[in-house]
Scaffold this active site. Structure first.
Site, mmCIF file in Angstrom:
data_model
loop_
_atom_site.group_PDB
_atom_site.id
_atom_site.type_symbol
_atom_site.label_atom_id
_atom_site.label_comp_id
_atom_site.label_asym_id
_atom_site.label_seq_id
_atom_site.Cartn_x
_atom_site.Cartn_y
_atom_site.Cartn_z
ATOM 1 N N GLU A 123 74.163 70.301 -11.418
ATOM 2 C CA GLU A 123 74.958 71.328 -10.786
ATOM 3 C C GLU A 123 75.120 70.679 -9.303
ATOM 4 O O GLU A 123 74.245 70.679 -8.598
ATOM 5 C CB GLU A 123 74.310 72.556 -10.744
ATOM 6 C CG GLU A 123 74.443 73.686 -11.806
ATOM 7 C CD GLU A 123 73.977 74.999 -11.994
ATOM 8 O OE1 GLU A 123 74.211 75.659 -10.975
ATOM 9 O OE2 GLU A 123 73.659 75.432 -12.899
ATOM 10 N N GLU A 157 80.362 77.733 -17.125
ATOM 11 C CA GLU A 157 79.490 78.876 -17.316
ATOM 12 C C GLU A 157 80.203 80.360 -17.769
ATOM 13 O O GLU A 157 81.539 80.342 -17.308
ATOM 14 C CB GLU A 157 78.897 79.203 -16.251
ATOM 15 C CG GLU A 157 77.846 80.240 -16.252
ATOM 16 C CD GLU A 157 76.736 80.278 -15.210
ATOM 17 O OE1 GLU A 157 76.878 79.383 -14.164
ATOM 18 O OE2 GLU A 157 75.838 81.073 -15.294
ATOM 19 N N ASN A 203 67.557 76.751 -17.498
ATOM 20 C CA ASN A 203 68.108 76.601 -16.182
ATOM 21 C C ASN A 203 67.273 77.097 -14.874
ATOM 22 O O ASN A 203 66.913 78.431 -14.988
ATOM 23 C CB ASN A 203 69.531 77.245 -16.272
ATOM 24 C CG ASN A 203 70.179 76.966 -14.905
ATOM 25 O OD1 ASN A 203 70.799 76.002 -14.270
ATOM 26 N ND2 ASN A 203 70.523 78.428 -14.281
ATOM 27 N N GLU A 204 67.309 76.555 -13.862
ATOM 28 C CA GLU A 204 66.961 77.191 -12.611
ATOM 29 C C GLU A 204 65.439 77.883 -12.901
ATOM 30 O O GLU A 204 65.501 79.191 -12.544
ATOM 31 C CB GLU A 204 67.749 77.766 -11.896
ATOM 32 C CG GLU A 204 68.854 76.901 -11.425
ATOM 33 C CD GLU A 204 69.736 77.401 -10.389
ATOM 34 O OE1 GLU A 204 69.877 78.576 -9.948
ATOM 35 O OE2 GLU A 204 70.488 76.482 -9.905
ATOM 36 N N TYR A 209 73.862 72.279 -3.990
ATOM 37 C CA TYR A 209 75.377 72.797 -3.597
ATOM 38 C C TYR A 209 75.592 72.445 -2.143
ATOM 39 O O TYR A 209 74.632 72.389 -1.121
ATOM 40 C CB TYR A 209 75.331 74.285 -3.890
ATOM 41 C CG TYR A 209 75.328 74.739 -5.077
ATOM 42 C CD1 TYR A 209 76.848 74.502 -5.913
ATOM 43 C CD2 TYR A 209 74.446 75.089 -6.021
ATOM 44 C CE1 TYR A 209 77.152 74.773 -7.078
ATOM 45 C CE2 TYR A 209 74.649 75.202 -7.204
ATOM 46 C CZ TYR A 209 76.061 75.228 -7.942
ATOM 47 O OH TYR A 209 76.291 75.416 -9.197
HETATM 48 O O1 AHR Z 1 77.127 77.599 -10.537
HETATM 49 C C1 AHR Z 1 76.794 79.011 -10.430
HETATM 50 C C2 AHR Z 1 75.371 79.333 -10.552
HETATM 51 O O2 AHR Z 1 74.619 78.632 -9.570
HETATM 52 C C3 AHR Z 1 74.602 78.728 -11.789
HETATM 53 O O3 AHR Z 1 74.466 79.973 -12.684
HETATM 54 C C4 AHR Z 1 73.181 78.786 -11.298
HETATM 55 O O4 AHR Z 1 72.385 77.799 -12.132
HETATM 56 C C5 AHR Z 1 73.105 78.332 -9.761
HETATM 57 O O5 AHR Z 1 72.478 78.988 -9.160
#
Ligand code: AHR
Length: 503
Positions: A303, A24, A171-172, A247
Site C-alpha cells: 500500500e 479494495e 493486513n495491517e 502513505y
Molecule cells: O487503502 C485504504 C486503507 O489503508 C486500507 O484498507 C488499509 O490497509 C490502510 O490503512
C-alpha cells in the site's frame, strides 16, 4: 548537473510486480469502478466494466491485490461464491458502513484478473477469520483433482483450478487487522502460513502483514521468527515476504490537506513526505539484511500513494480524491526509489486502482464517464522498466535541493534501466518554478536517437475531468539532444520526462 548512467554494469532486475495495483471493497473502487453488474448499460463482460479493463491493460498491470485492505480481515470468502441472488449481505464497517451484497466475489475477481492479464494477489482474513477458512480458500482456488473445495468450485461453474501464487497473511495486523503486537502476529502468520498449502505446481508466495511506516521493530520481529525456523523451512511453514505500508500526506492525519486546493508550500511538504519512502525502504531493508543477507525474503510495499481529504460532498468513508500533477510527481519519485532498491523490494501496490485514494482511473457516478489521472500516465510512461535491469545512476555534482521546514528536498530525481537492447531513463524535476538541465553520460553504451515524452501542466494543481480529460497528459518532447554517449535533457519546472532509445 551531470549524471552518469552505468549502462554496462548489470544491477538488479526491476520486478514487474513493483508496478502492481490494489482494489479494495471500499467506496466506488469495486462497485461502480470495476464492477457495474450484468444489467448495466455500460459495456461490460460478465458485469466487469470493459473501458476500465482496456485502459489498465495499456499499463501492463502485473498483479492486483484484493479484497483489502482493512476489508480483507472482515471478509468471508464463502459469502461471495455461488448464485449472486443467494449471497448474504454484510455491512462494510470500515468503509462508510454501507451494505455489501457480495456480488463481486472470488469468481468475479479471478475473471477480472484474466481480463487484465494480471496475477491475482489475495489477502486472507487473519483478523476475524479462521485458519480453516483461509486454508479452504486456497484449496478452492488452486486444487486440481477431487476434494471438497475443488468440488464446490466446480459446482459453482469453474472446473479448472486457478493459478494464485500471491497470498497475504492478513493486513495491517497492528491496526484494523486485529490490533496485535508484532510478537503475537508473528506466531499467527506462521500458523496461517502452515495450513495454506501448495497444490500441484501452484507454489504459494506468502506475504506476512508487515510494518506501518518506520516501525522497524515489527520488521525485526517477523524476520527473527523466520530465523528461528531456519531458512529451509520458510517455504513450507513460514512466509516468503513481509509487507510495508506508507502513505504520502500533505499534513497530519487529522488534516491531510486538499487534493486540489494546495499552495506551493504544501506541495513541497507533500514531496518531502513522498521522498521519505527512500529512508523507509532503506531502513526496513537494512533490518532484513541482518537476518537474511542473501535477500531471499522479499519486501512488499503493498500500500502506497497519496492520501488527502476526500472531495467535498463525497462520502468521507469512500476515500474519493482528485489527482493532480502533484500526484504524478509523487508516483515518479517513488518509482525511482523502487528501481534503486530492486534487490530487496519485490512488489509494490499503489492504493487504489479506481476511484479511491491515488487512483489511475476516476469514473463519474452520474454519467459513468471515465477519466485517466496524471498518475495513470506515469505508470504508462514507466512501463518499460518492468522486468528491466536497473542501472546505477551517479551524479558528478550535488543535486539541486531546497529547504522545506526542517527538511531538505532534492528536486531532481533520476532512474534508468535497460531491457531488450533499449535504454529507458526517467527524470523528475520537483522544483515548482525553475527548470533544470541534466547532462547524462552513458558510460559503457550509447544511443543514436531517442524518443522522449513529457508530463507537465500549467500549474501543479491541474487535473483531468470528464469535461477536460487531457489537461495533464503526456506529449512528445523535443527538449532532449543526443550526442553519441551523452544525453542533454531540459526539465521544465514541475515535470516528468522519459527518454528511451536503442543501445
Ligand atoms: O487503502 C485504504 C486503507 O489503508 C486500507 O484498507 C488499509 O490497509 C490502510 O490503512
Amino acid at each position: 548537473m551531470e549524471a552518469v548512467v552505468n549502462v554496462d554494469l548489470g544491477g538488479p532486475r526491476i520486478n514487474r510486480h513493483l508496478y502492481g495495483h490494489f482494489a479494495e471493497h471500499l467506496g466506488r473502487c469495486i462497485y461502480g469502478g470495476f464492477w457495474v453488474g450484468e444489467d448495466s448499460a455500460i459495456p461490460h463482460q460478465g458485469g466487469i466494466r470493459l473501458d476500465v479493463v482496456e485502459a489498465l491493460r495499456d499499463l501492463g498491470i502485473p498483479n492486483l491485490r484484493w479484497p483489502g485492505g482493512c476489508f480483507a480481515d472482515e471478509y468471508h470468502w464463502r459469502d461471495g461464491v455461488g448464485p449472486r441472488d443467494q449471497r448474504p449481505v454484510m455491512v462494510n464497517t470500515h468503509w462508510g458502513g454501507v451494505e455489501e451484497n457480495n456480488h463481486f466475489g472470488t469468481h468475479e475477481f479471478l475473471a477480472l484478473c484474466e481480463l487484465l492479464g494480471a496475477e491475482p494477489y489475495i489477502s486472507g482474513n487473519v483478523g476475524s477469520g479462521s485458519v480453516r477458512e483461509m486454508s479452504e480458500w486456497v484449496e478452492y482456488l488452486t486444487r486440481d483433482g477431487d476434494s471438497p473445495m475443488a468440488r464446490l468450485r466446480k459446482a459453482n461453474g469453474r472446473d479448472e483450478p486457478w493459478r494464485v501464487r500471491f497470498w497475504g497473511l492478513g493486513n495491517e495486523a497492528w491496526g484494523c487487522g486485529g490490533n496485535m503486537t508484532a510478537e503475537h502476529y508473528a506466531q499467527e502468520a506462521r500458523r496461517f502460513g502452515t495450513y495454506s498449502r501448495d497444490y500441484g505446481d501452484n507454489k504459494l508466495y506468502k506475504i506476512a502483514a508487515g510494518a506501518n511506516g518506520d516501525d522497524y521493530h515489527w520488521t525485526e520481529t517477523l524476520m527473527k521468527q523466520l530465523g528461528h525456523l531456519g531458512c529451509q523451512h520458510i517455504r513450507s511453514t513460514g512466509y516468503h515476504a513481509l509487507s510495508l505500508h506508507y502513505y504520502t500526506l500533505a499534513g497530519p492525519w487529522e488534516n491531510k490537506g486538499s487534493a486540489t486546493a494546495f499552495d506551493t508550500a504544501e506541495y513541497y511538504t507533500t514531496m518531502v513526505a513522498a521522498a521519505r519512502i527512500e529512508e523507509l525502504i532503506a531502513g526496513h531493508a537494512a533490518v532484513m539484511d541482518c537476518y537474511d543477507p542473501g535477500r531471499s525474503v522479499g519486501l512488499v510495499l503493498d500500500e502506497w500513494g497519496t492520501w488527502f481529504d476526500v472531495e467535498p460532498g463525497t462520502n468521507p468513508g469512500f476515500l474519493y480524491q482528485q489527482n493532480t500533477l502533484r500526484d504524478a510527481l509523487v508516483a515518479s519519485v517513488h518509482f525511482d526509489v523502487f528501481h534503486r532498491y530492486a534487490d530487496r523490494l519485490v512488489m509494490a501496490n499503489i492504493a487504489q486502482t479506481v476511484n479511491v485514494l491515488q487512483a489511475m482511473i476516476l469514473t463519474d457516478p452520474e454519467t459513468g464517464a471515465l477519466v485517466l489521472t496524471p498518475t495513470y500516465h506515469v505508470f504508462r510512461m514507466n512501463r518499460g522498466h518492468q522486468d528491466a535491469t536497473s542501472l546505477r545512476v551517479d551524479f558528478r555534482d550535488a543535486l539541486p535541493s531546497r529547504p522545506v521546514g526542517e527538511a531538505t528536498l532534492t528536486t531532481v530525481s533520476v532512474s534508468a534501466s535497460r531491457k531488450d537492447g533499449r535504454l529507458l531513463v526517467s527524470l523528475s524535476n520537483l522544483d515548482a518554478s525553475s527548470p533544470a538541465d541534466v547532462e547524462i553520460e552513458l558510460r559503457g553504451g550509447a544511443v543514436e536517437a531517442v524518443d522522449a515524452e513529457i508530463l507537465t501542466a500549467g500549474t501543479l494543481q491541474d487535473h483531468n475531468t470528464p469535461q477536460a480529460p487531457s489537461t495533464v497528459a503526456p506529449r512528445p518532447y523535443d527538449g532532449v539532444s543526443v550526442d553519441g554517449g551523452r544525453l542533454r535533457v531540459r526539465l521544465p519546472a514541475h515535470s516528468f520526462v522519459t527518454v528511451s532509445g536503442a543501445l
